[in-house]
Structure formats: structure tokens, C-alpha cells
Design an enzyme around this catalytic site. Structure first.
Site, PDB file in Angstrom:
ATOM      1  N   PHE A  60     -13.019  -5.088  -3.303  1.00 44.40           N
ATOM      2  CA  PHE A  60     -12.739  -6.088  -2.257  1.00 44.40           C
ATOM      3  C   PHE A  60     -11.994  -5.380  -1.117  1.00 44.40           C
ATOM      4  O   PHE A  60     -10.943  -5.821  -0.663  1.00 44.40           O
ATOM      5  CB  PHE A  60     -11.895  -7.253  -2.790  1.00 44.40           C
ATOM      6  CG  PHE A  60     -12.444  -7.920  -4.016  1.00 44.40           C
ATOM      7  CD1 PHE A  60     -13.371  -8.952  -3.905  1.00 44.40           C
ATOM      8  CD2 PHE A  60     -12.042  -7.523  -5.285  1.00 44.40           C
ATOM      9  CE1 PHE A  60     -13.876  -9.589  -5.048  1.00 44.40           C
ATOM     10  CE2 PHE A  60     -12.541  -8.145  -6.422  1.00 44.40           C
ATOM     11  CZ  PHE A  60     -13.454  -9.177  -6.313  1.00 44.40           C
ATOM     12  N   ARG A  93       0.834  -1.210   0.000  1.00 45.10           N
ATOM     13  CA  ARG A  93       0.000   0.000   0.000  1.00 45.10           C
ATOM     14  C   ARG A  93       0.868   1.259   0.000  1.00 45.10           C
ATOM     15  O   ARG A  93       0.441   2.314  -0.467  1.00 45.10           O
ATOM     16  CB  ARG A  93      -0.921   0.004   1.223  1.00 45.10           C
ATOM     17  CG  ARG A  93      -1.941  -1.136   1.218  1.00 45.10           C
ATOM     18  CD  ARG A  93      -2.875  -1.001   2.426  1.00 45.10           C
ATOM     19  NE  ARG A  93      -3.696  -2.187   2.585  1.00 45.10           N
ATOM     20  CZ  ARG A  93      -3.615  -3.032   3.613  1.00 45.10           C
ATOM     21  NH1 ARG A  93      -2.772  -2.828   4.602  1.00 45.10           N
ATOM     22  NH2 ARG A  93      -4.386  -4.099   3.665  1.00 45.10           N
ATOM     23  N   CYS A 128      -3.909 -13.657  -3.817  1.00 41.31           N
ATOM     24  CA  CYS A 128      -3.339 -14.296  -2.627  1.00 41.31           C
ATOM     25  C   CYS A 128      -3.491 -15.817  -2.721  1.00 41.31           C
ATOM     26  O   CYS A 128      -3.391 -16.519  -1.728  1.00 41.31           O
ATOM     27  CB  CYS A 128      -3.986 -13.752  -1.359  1.00 41.31           C
ATOM     28  SG  CYS A 128      -5.763 -13.910  -1.340  1.00 41.31           S
ATOM     29  N   ALA A 181     -18.459  -7.545  -6.291  1.00 44.52           N
ATOM     30  CA  ALA A 181     -17.472  -6.787  -7.066  1.00 44.52           C
ATOM     31  C   ALA A 181     -17.744  -6.889  -8.571  1.00 44.52           C
ATOM     32  O   ALA A 181     -17.674  -5.884  -9.286  1.00 44.52           O
ATOM     33  CB  ALA A 181     -16.073  -7.300  -6.745  1.00 44.52           C
TER      34      ALA A 181
HETATM   35  N1  SAH Z   1      -8.249  -5.471   0.248  1.00 47.60           N
HETATM   36  C1  SAH Z   1      -8.381  -5.872   1.629  1.00 47.60           C
HETATM   37  C2  SAH Z   1      -8.405  -7.358   1.814  1.00 47.60           C
HETATM   38  C3  SAH Z   1      -9.425  -8.060   1.001  1.00 47.60           C
HETATM   39  S1  SAH Z   1      -9.934  -9.604   1.640  1.00 47.60           S
HETATM   40  C4  SAH Z   1      -7.282  -5.251   2.457  1.00 47.60           C
HETATM   41  O1  SAH Z   1      -6.335  -4.688   1.904  1.00 47.60           O
HETATM   42  O2  SAH Z   1      -7.359  -5.310   3.689  1.00 47.60           O
HETATM   43  C5  SAH Z   1     -11.226  -9.985   0.548  1.00 47.60           C
HETATM   44  C6  SAH Z   1     -12.494  -9.184   0.755  1.00 47.60           C
HETATM   45  O3  SAH Z   1     -13.320  -9.462  -0.350  1.00 47.60           O
HETATM   46  C7  SAH Z   1     -13.292  -9.550   1.983  1.00 47.60           C
HETATM   47  O4  SAH Z   1     -13.508  -8.391   2.755  1.00 47.60           O
HETATM   48  C8  SAH Z   1     -14.625 -10.086   1.448  1.00 47.60           C
HETATM   49  O5  SAH Z   1     -15.756  -9.653   2.199  1.00 47.60           O
HETATM   50  C9  SAH Z   1     -14.665  -9.500   0.087  1.00 47.60           C
HETATM   51  N2  SAH Z   1     -15.381 -10.262  -0.943  1.00 47.60           N
HETATM   52  C10 SAH Z   1     -15.378 -11.586  -1.173  1.00 47.60           C
HETATM   53  N3  SAH Z   1     -16.082 -11.893  -2.277  1.00 47.60           N
HETATM   54  C11 SAH Z   1     -16.542 -10.717  -2.769  1.00 47.60           C
HETATM   55  C12 SAH Z   1     -17.305 -10.356  -3.907  1.00 47.60           C
HETATM   56  N4  SAH Z   1     -17.757 -11.272  -4.772  1.00 47.60           N
HETATM   57  N5  SAH Z   1     -17.576  -9.042  -4.130  1.00 47.60           N
HETATM   58  C13 SAH Z   1     -17.125  -8.102  -3.262  1.00 47.60           C
HETATM   59  N6  SAH Z   1     -16.385  -8.404  -2.178  1.00 47.60           N
HETATM   60  C14 SAH Z   1     -16.099  -9.675  -1.934  1.00 47.60           C
END
Ligand code: SAH
Length: 403
Positions: A233, A217, A344, A284
Site C-alpha cells: 500500500f 518513517r 488509520c 496487496a
Molecule cells: N503508505 C502510504 C499511504 C498509503 S494510502 C504512505 O506512506 O504514503 C493507501 C494506499 O493503498 C493508496 O495508495 C491506495 O491506492 C492503496 N490501496 C488501496 N487498496 C489497495 C489494495 N487492495 N491493494 C493495494 N493497494 C491498495
């Protein structure tokens, strides 16, 4: 001289010691000489002495007869028992690294195999620790780990967040509880680069925060000044709020979880960014398609999804999902935009992620330039003999109209 430990032997078949001697820590069930040491003689989590076919000791570890990875090596040689004293030693070594790396006590303190503690994760949030055991062996050592962590770190609270789905492979139940300290109503906080985020040790994702992306970041500096940023996400808004701190004009965070979206709103207010940061609950893929239809464009788009390839056999399908996601991301990216894309999934090769981006770019008649390669931060060290520990990959790209 200390006496050698007299744990029951787990005998390997001839030649099956080579990988352990080369540095790996796992024993697969087909590598065990079950005539000499039947797996049925062990209960899940029992300590053992791992020995080769000639009876020479490799080290001490623990067994789970029900799991494909039926044993993990914790210490080479037979000089130390799997007890609090060994755990204190390992925690001190892990802590020494993090104290060199970070100014503040917010980091992954223990990253499993890479820190010599297979099956254990501990994240540190100031004086709150959140631990997770993913194997029966570590579950068995839970009280000793709690005691060792309290001795080394003197936390106010220690939580066990034992709800990872991979625990099912070890036939372990899913739960979260407070093992040390008083329950208090105030939220757990994580500090990152001068920002404060509230997160939840019980209801949050994984152990509460994605420390693995912190250093990545940092690269948003210089890329966000005056820009419109879309954080897909987003979870608690790690990328999005960092972008706002780097001067973004407008940030939209999108996550499927209502709890995450509510927390982002609070986190934005906590950091004085409520006027520039908003959060949307949406899938998403649906949200990106809607933005595409509305011809909305952002200058910076961050794609940091959960693992699409959880098992090796899901790779073909997962590659398609990364390809679709990245193409959608580029469709809402301005003409000269910045794409941050991550995976990941250990089983998704780094090159395959770049391929997914490049295919998407060509399909849209755009040209991508890789600016930065991303990987997990140094509080998630990679064990060179265990490829599974090298899981996070990503790229920061500039995406232009085709030349
Ligand atoms: N970007 C974050 C970590 C992401 S973890 C950081 O930097 O801290 C993945 C995230 O995706 C989770 O919060 C989960 O709720 C979300 N997620 C999972 N499937 C999803 C989807 N289909 N659409 C939107 N969000 C989703």
C-alpha cells in the site's frame, strides 16, 4: 469591548451543553431543542450562536440541518464573528506550532477540530497549499479561508481538494480546483528527510501526501541497512524510498493505483534510487499470496493500508481483514524480520491491531516483539475531548520463529 455577535441561536436541550463545556465541539441533531430553534430554520453552513437551555451562550459555530452532527463550535463566547479575521488568527496559531516543529514548510498546517477549525484540513507543500473542507460550514467560508491563507502564508497556489467521500454526509459535491495562483505544468513537490517526491494536488490521494506517517518513517533508520524491503500500500513510496535512503539493498513498492506506481518510478529516479527501488501495480492481498506461493521473503515488510473500518459497524469485518493482512505479511517475512503495521481507522482500537498481529503470529508459530508504538505526527495534534482526532496507530515489531 466588542459587541456580542447576533447570530441566530441554536438552543440545546437541558443538559446537552455538558459535552461542549467539557471541550468537545460537536452538536448532534437530537441534542437541539427544535421547538425553540427548529433546524429547518437554518440553511447548510449558516453561522449560529450555540446556547444552552437557559439561554447562556456557549459560543459561535455553524449549522448543517441535514447532518447527524448538526453543528460545530468554532469559537467560545460571542466575541468574534466567523470571518477572515478569526481565520487569520487561527492560521497564525497553527503555523506557529509547525514552524517550531519543522525546518522546512512541508506539513499539515491545519488539522480540523484540533486546530480550532472544525471541518478544515490544509496541507502545505512549500509555496503550494492544498485545502479540504468536509462540512457545509467550512464550504461556506471557503473564500474567506482562501483570503486568510493567502494573507498569512503568501502561497504561489492554493488548491481546494474537495473530493472526500465524507462530504456526501453534508450533501456537498465533490470537486478539485485552483482557487489562487496560476496553473503551471510543473509537479507539486514534497520534501521529507532530504528526499523529494512529486505528488499531484488534484489526482493524488487525499490532499496529496501522508504527512501523518513522516515521524514514523524515521524509525526505519538502522532497520534497513543492506536489507530487502517490501512496502505494501505504498502510494508514492513514502516508506519504501525512506527505507532505500536508510541503505536498503532492494525495495519493492506495491499499490493498486497505476498513477501511484508510475509516480514511484519517477520519484525513485529523482532521488537516484532507480537501481534499488521498483514498483508493482497489484492488489496487496493477491500480491502477498503470490509471494507466499513463490516462497519469497523480505527482511522488512511495511503494511500501511487504507482504513478497513470506516464505520463502527464494520469493526468485526475490519478486524478480520487486519488479521488476514498481518498474517500474510508475516508469511513473507524472513525468520528474524521487521514488520511495520499500521491502521488509520479511528474505529479500530490500538489494542485490536496488536491483537490481530499476535493472533497471526501464533497461527504461524512465530513470536513477535513490539519495538515501537506508532502514532500520527505532531502536525496532526490530537484533541483530547474528540477521540476521532486520534486515528493513526501502528507498531514496529520484530518477528522471530517461536521460542
Ligand atoms: N503508505 C502510504 C499511504 C498509503 S494510502 C504512505 O506512506 O504514503 C493507501 C494506499 O493503498 C493508496 O495508495 C491506495 O491506492 C492503496 N490501496 C488501496 N487498496 C489497495 C489494495 N487492495 N491493494 C493495494 N493497494 C491498495
Amino acid at each position: 469591548m466588542t459587541e456580542d455577535i447576533a447570530y441566530p441561536p441554536l438552543v440545546l436541550k437541558r443538559g446537552e451543553d455538558a459535552r461542549l463545556r467539557a471541550g468537545h465541539l460537536w452538536v448532534f441533531s437530537n441534542e437541539v431543542d427544535v421547538e425553540r430553534s427548529p433546524l429547518s430554520g437554518f440553511a447548510p453552513g449558516d453561522a449560529c450562536a450555540i446556547v444552552d437551555s437557559r439561554g447562556r451562550a456557549i459560543g459561535v459555530g455553524y449549522v448543517n440541518p441535514n447532518s447527524l452532527i448538526c453543528a460545530r463550535l468554532v469559537n467560545r463566547g460571542l466575541g468574534h464573528a466567523l470571518d477572515r479575521s478569526l481565520l487569520v488568527h487561527r492560521l497564525n496559531i497553527a503555523l506557529a506550532l509547525r514552524e517550531r516543529l519543522y525546518d522546512e514548510p512541508y506539513y499539515r498546517l491545519v488539522f480540523g477540530e484540533s486546530d480550532g477549525l472544525p471541518g478544515l484540513t490544509i496541507d502545505r507543500f512549500g509555496d503550494v497549499l492544498v485545502a479540504q473542507a468536509t462540512t457545509a460550514g467550512m464550504e461556506r467560508l471557503k473564500d474567506a479561508i482562501t483570503e486568510a491563507a493567502v494573507k498569512v502564508l503568501k502561497p504561489r497556489q492554493l488548491w481546494w481538494k474537495n473530493d472526500a467521500s465524507i462530504r456526501a454526509l453534508e450533501h456537498l459535491p465533490e470537486y478539485a480546483d485552483l482557487a489562487y495562483g496560476e496553473p503551471v505544468a510543473q509537479p507539486m513537490l514534497v520534501r521529507e528527510a532530504g528526499l523529494e517526491f512529486e505528488c499531484d494536488p488534484v489526482g493524488g490521494q487525499k490532499t496529496g501526501w501522508f504527512y501523518d506517517q513522516r515521524g514514523n518513517r524515521d524509525h526505519l533508520a538502522r532497520l534497513c541497512e543492506g536489507k530487502r524491503v517490501l512496502d505494501m500500500f505504498s502510494y508514492l513510496g513514502g516508506w519504501g524510498l525512506r527505507a532505500a535512503a536508510f541503505g536498503a539493498r532492494e525495495v519493492v513498492c506495491v499499490d493498486a493505483s497505476q498513477d501511484a506506481v508510475d509516480a514511484i518510478t519517477r520519484n525513485a529516479a529523482r532521488n537516484g534510487m532507480a537501481d534499488r527501488v521498483s514498483a508493482v501495480r497489484a492488489d496487496a492481498f493477491d500480491h502477498l499470496k503470490a509471494l507466499r506461493e513463490q516462497r519469497e521473503h523480505y527482511d522488512v515488510v511495511v503494511l500501511d493500508p487504507p482504513a478497513f473500518v470506516k464505520r463502527k459497524k464494520d469493526l468485526a469485518e475490519g478486524r478480520i481483514a487486519y488479521r488476514r493482512l498481518n498474517e500474510l505479511g508475516m508469511q513473507v517475512l524472513s525468520r528474524d524480520g521487521i514488520l511495520v503495521t499500521c491502521s488509520c481507522s479511528h474505529h479500530m482500537p490500538r489494542a485490536a491491531l496488536l491483537d490481530a498481529v499476535q493472533q497471526g503470529a501464533r497461527h504461524l508459530d512465530r513470536q513477535a516483539q513490539v519495538l515501537v508504538s506508532l502514532q500520527q505526527g505532531p502536525d496532526h495534534p490530537v484533541h483530547p475531548a474528540i477521540p476521532e482526532t486520534d486515528y493513526l496507530k501502528g507498531y514496529i515489531l520484530r518477528v522471530l520463529p517461536a521460542a
